[in-house]
Design an enzyme around this catalytic site. Structure first.
Site, PDB file in Angstrom:
ATOM      1  N   HIS A   9     107.934  89.943 205.625  1.00 50.41           N
ATOM      2  CA  HIS A   9     107.030  90.121 204.592  1.00 50.41           C
ATOM      3  C   HIS A   9     105.713  89.601 205.100  1.00 50.41           C
ATOM      4  CE1 HIS A   9     105.127  89.839 200.515  1.00 50.41           C
ATOM      5  NE2 HIS A   9     106.249  90.825 200.273  1.00 50.41           N
ATOM      6  N   ASP A  23     113.467  94.677 198.857  1.00 50.73           N
ATOM      7  CA  ASP A  23     113.772  95.921 199.258  1.00 50.73           C
ATOM      8  C   ASP A  23     115.282  95.921 199.736  1.00 50.73           C
ATOM      9  OD1 ASP A  23     110.646  96.736 199.687  1.00 50.73           O
ATOM     10  OD2 ASP A  23     111.800  97.455 198.097  1.00 50.73           O
TER      11      ASP A  23
HETATM   12  C1  SDX Z   1     107.191  95.246 199.876  1.00 53.22           C
HETATM   13  O1  SDX Z   1     103.011  92.733 200.293  1.00 53.22           O
HETATM   14  C2  SDX Z   1     103.918  92.472 199.224  1.00 53.22           C
HETATM   15  O2  SDX Z   1     103.758  91.843 198.566  1.00 53.22           O
HETATM   16  C3  SDX Z   1     104.779  93.799 199.294  1.00 53.22           C
HETATM   17  C4  SDX Z   1     105.912  93.817 198.352  1.00 53.22           C
HETATM   18  C5  SDX Z   1     105.554  93.737 196.811  1.00 53.22           C
HETATM   19  O3  SDX Z   1     106.414  93.478 195.978  1.00 53.22           O
HETATM   20  O4  SDX Z   1     104.845  94.528 196.573  1.00 53.22           O
HETATM   21  O5  SDX Z   1     106.686  92.482 198.545  1.00 53.22           O
HETATM   22  C6  SDX Z   1     107.153  95.056 198.586  1.00 53.22           C
HETATM   23  O6  SDX Z   1     106.432  95.919 200.462  1.00 53.22           O
HETATM   24  C7  SDX Z   1     108.243  94.312 200.956  1.00 53.22           C
HETATM   25  C8  SDX Z   1     108.236  94.726 202.214  1.00 53.22           C
HETATM   26  C9  SDX Z   1     108.921  95.926 202.476  1.00 53.22           C
HETATM   27  N1  SDX Z   1     108.741  96.627 204.047  1.00 53.22           N
HETATM   28  C10 SDX Z   1     109.654  96.629 204.709  1.00 53.22           C
HETATM   29  O7  SDX Z   1     110.717  95.974 204.525  1.00 53.22           O
HETATM   30  C11 SDX Z   1     109.579  97.322 206.011  1.00 53.22           C
HETATM   31  C12 SDX Z   1     110.115  96.408 207.462  1.00 53.22           C
HETATM   32  N2  SDX Z   1     108.997  95.136 207.346  1.00 53.22           N
HETATM   33  C13 SDX Z   1     108.003  95.313 208.202  1.00 53.22           C
HETATM   34  O8  SDX Z   1     107.514  96.402 208.579  1.00 53.22           O
HETATM   35  C14 SDX Z   1     106.950  94.060 208.195  1.00 53.22           C
HETATM   36  O9  SDX Z   1     107.718  93.125 208.021  1.00 53.22           O
HETATM   37  C15 SDX Z   1     105.896  93.994 206.930  1.00 53.22           C
HETATM   38  C16 SDX Z   1     105.120  95.529 206.723  1.00 53.22           C
HETATM   39  C17 SDX Z   1     106.947  93.837 205.641  1.00 53.22           C
HETATM   40  C18 SDX Z   1     105.036  92.961 207.085  1.00 53.22           C
HETATM   41  O10 SDX Z   1     104.224  93.286 208.188  1.00 53.22           O
HETATM   42  P1  SDX Z   1     102.975  92.338 208.793  1.00 53.22           P
HETATM   43  O11 SDX Z   1     102.975  91.160 207.896  1.00 53.22           O
HETATM   44  O12 SDX Z   1     102.027  93.086 209.251  1.00 53.22           O
HETATM   45  O13 SDX Z   1     103.919  91.667 210.175  1.00 53.22           O
HETATM   46  P2  SDX Z   1     103.863  92.664 211.660  1.00 53.22           P
HETATM   47  O14 SDX Z   1     104.192  93.914 211.386  1.00 53.22           O
HETATM   48  O15 SDX Z   1     102.573  92.124 212.348  1.00 53.22           O
HETATM   49  O16 SDX Z   1     105.217  91.898 212.216  1.00 53.22           O
HETATM   50  C19 SDX Z   1     105.159  90.684 212.816  1.00 53.22           C
HETATM   51  C20 SDX Z   1     106.250  90.391 214.024  1.00 53.22           C
HETATM   52  C21 SDX Z   1     105.786  91.473 214.895  1.00 53.22           C
HETATM   53  O17 SDX Z   1     106.630  91.362 216.369  1.00 53.22           O
HETATM   54  P3  SDX Z   1     105.716  90.776 217.286  1.00 53.22           P
HETATM   55  O18 SDX Z   1     104.437  91.720 217.336  1.00 53.22           O
HETATM   56  O19 SDX Z   1     105.079  89.390 216.802  1.00 53.22           O
HETATM   57  O20 SDX Z   1     106.456  90.452 218.425  1.00 53.22           O
HETATM   58  O21 SDX Z   1     107.439  90.700 213.317  1.00 53.22           O
HETATM   59  C22 SDX Z   1     107.847  92.018 213.680  1.00 53.22           C
HETATM   60  C23 SDX Z   1     107.010  92.551 214.315  1.00 53.22           C
HETATM   61  O22 SDX Z   1     107.388  93.592 215.241  1.00 53.22           O
HETATM   62  N3  SDX Z   1     108.711  92.387 212.588  1.00 53.22           N
HETATM   63  C24 SDX Z   1     109.701  92.776 212.642  1.00 53.22           C
HETATM   64  C25 SDX Z   1     110.038  93.378 211.453  1.00 53.22           C
HETATM   65  N4  SDX Z   1     108.918  93.258 210.502  1.00 53.22           N
HETATM   66  C26 SDX Z   1     108.027  92.451 211.301  1.00 53.22           C
HETATM   67  N5  SDX Z   1     110.695  93.274 213.610  1.00 53.22           N
HETATM   68  C27 SDX Z   1     111.836  93.989 213.336  1.00 53.22           C
HETATM   69  N6  SDX Z   1     112.035  94.162 212.205  1.00 53.22           N
HETATM   70  C28 SDX Z   1     111.308  93.995 210.952  1.00 53.22           C
HETATM   71  N7  SDX Z   1     111.447  94.359 209.808  1.00 53.22           N
END
Ligand code: SDX
Length: 430
Positions: free
Chosen positions: A307, A364
């Site tokens: 998140h 989720d």
């Molecule tokens: C919702 O914003 C809100 O409030 C949203 C929400 C709401 O109520 O409105 O809470 C609802 O959208 C919840 C989130 C649902 N999405 C997912 O579950 C999809 C999977 N999660 C991600 O793709 C990610 O964690 C996000 C999109 C939620 C957040 O992305 P960020 O903050 O841009 O973080 P990032 O993509 O830059 O990740 C940081 C690191 C990266 O690795 P490095 O480059 O540092 O090595 O963490 C890793 C990412 O690769 N990473 C994950 C991961 N999420 C982040 N690696 C594997 N699996 C994951 N799920």
């Protein structure tokens, strides 16, 4: 504690005001930055940028805190209802008995679509994604009531617009489900309350009403309540962006639906179930998938994990996980996907890759399991999220509408493209 930030740029020191929120959050106010320094800021994904000051919802990502108008989500989940929480978010206080009765009556009075809307549904192919239908039909429904297209309705008109949108999003959603399954549409029943009426419109048939088990109605009402608002998430920020141009409430909500649809946002609940089904089909106990999710080249992510704000357990995920266990045991359902989800969570929370990046289950991760138990089809999961989030979008729209100083959102950019490109006549081009 200083309420001034000092910025040194090209040998000059600039003073910028610091804003402190009621929960102690601090922000450097850069409203005058470009005028003073000729510089703008850059913040990819707005991870460090406040777009507004708001009184609606507060999240502390480090502590895993979520409050609607200052009330902890855990208390609302236990003691309130979706309609009461919707009133709280939109109006800023818990309703009195009279106010709640009036709000509930307005939702009932506005539950039916204009009858001609039925023909709008005919235009969609049966396999159309319900989020596409939802966004289109929210805008379409305002065409039948031109008065809804007023961009700055007076408080009395806004109340009707808000009730109509909140009530009809449920009707549109259930009609799109029925259409996509070739079923006759089921009209709302005035005697049913919000969530019960939605289940009725989704699952009753022309001969017999759907059996409204109290634990089923309560579980879905809780899902709606937990999704009701969440600060400036992608879709709410979209609603505010559109509202800042003084577009009408329905246009703003339709835009919010589109932003919510993405798998990184509201579409994640559908993606979680598809991920769990793939793992179940492959016979993997989850360990192979966890390794793939850590491998940047795999193109896989542990959906439902991570998140932008929560660097601790999403409080909503905790509540939903508990509700999940309760509902499945009450309905005597054992879902192998729940077992896989729990195994994935246990493995990830002990894996340094997830721990170091502070990746925890978000709202989720478990919500889809509950919706499966309620026989809601996977392609409707994000529609359920949109219904739940509607009060938050309406509250944010109102906050902009009520602010006489609100300005159109218009971010800047740093141009990195070609410079001084001459126009080349067609016959001289390669
Ligand atoms: C919702 O914003 C809100 O409030 C949203 C929400 C709401 O109520 O409105 O809470 C609802 O959208 C919840 C989130 C649902 N999405 C997912 O579950 C999809 C999977 N999660 C991600 O793709 C990610 O964690 C996000 C999109 C939620 C957040 O992305 P960020 O903050 O841009 O973080 P990032 O993509 O830059 O990740 C940081 C690191 C990266 O690795 P490095 O480059 O540092 O090595 O963490 C890793 C990412 O690769 N990473 C994950 C991961 N999420 C982040 N690696 C594997 N699996 C994951 N799920």
């Amino acid at each position: 504690m200083s309420d001034i930030a000092k910025l040194e740029l090209e040998g000059q020191v600039y003073e910028l005001p610091v804003i402190t929120g009621t929960e102690g959050e601090k922000a450097v106010d850069i409203t005058q930055l470009r005028a003073k320094t000729g510089h703008i800021t850059m913040d990819d994904g707005y991870g460090n940028t406040g777009s507004c000051q708001s009184k609606i919802t507060f999240i502390d990502g480090e502590k895993g805190i979520l409050q609607y108008r200052g009330i902890p989500i855990e208390e609302l989940a236990e003691k309130s209802s979706f309609v009461e929480a919707a009133y709280l978010l939109i109006n800023g206080h818990l309703p009195s008995r009279t106010e709640l009765r009036r709000f509930s009556d307005m939702l009932t009075q506005n539950e039916n679509l204009h009858e001609d809307m039925k023909y709008q549904f005919e235009g969609f192919p049966s396999n159309a994604h319900p989020m596409a239908i939802l966004s289109a039909m929210i805008n379409a429904s305002s065409c039948f009531y031109p008065g809804l297209m007023v961009n700055r309705p007076n408080p009395a008109r806004f109340e009707v617009h808000a009730a109509r949108l909140l009530s009809q999003v449920r009707t549109i959603a259930s009609f799109s489900y029925r259409k996509s399954h070739g079923l006759p549409i089921i009209y709302p029943k005035p005697s049913y309350k919000y969530t019960a009426n939605f289940l009725h419109m989704m699952f009753s048939d022309v001969y017999q009403d759907y059996e409204l088990k109290p634990e089923v109605v309560r579980a879905l009402d809780l899902i709606f309540l937990l999704h009701a608002d969440h600060e400036q998430n992608c879709s709410t920020a979209t609603v505010r962006m559109v509202a800042s141009s003084q577009a009408n409430l329905f246009a703003c909500a339709a835009a919010g639906v589109c932003a919510l649809w993405g798998p990184l946002h509201g579409g994640a609940n559908q993606a979680v179930i598809e991920m769990l089904e793939d793992i179940h089909r492959s016979g993997d106990d989850g360990s192979k998938f966890i390794n793939a999710a850590k491998d940047k080249n795999s193109g896989k992510r542990l959906m439902g994990f991570g998140h932008r704000v929560y660097k601790n357990y999403d409080p909503r995920a905790k509540i939903i996980k508990k509700a999940c266990d309760q509902l499945l045991s009450t309905l005597h359902i054992s879902d192998p996907l729940l077992d896989i989800a729990k195994k994935l969570e246990e493995a990830a929370l002990q894996d340094s890759y997830f721990v170091e990046r502070k990746l925890y289950p978000n709202v989720d991760f478990y919500s889809g399991i509950i919706m499966r138990a309620l026989n809601i089809p996977t392609e409707m999961f994000t529609v359920i999220f949109a219904i739940g989030r509607m009060p938050g979008w309406i509250a944010n729209f109102k906050e902009i509408m009520d602010d006489p100083k609100s300005r159109i959102y218009r971010p800047r950019q740093v141009y990195m493209g070609a410079t001084q490109n001459p126009f080349i006549p067609m016959d001289e081009r390669k």
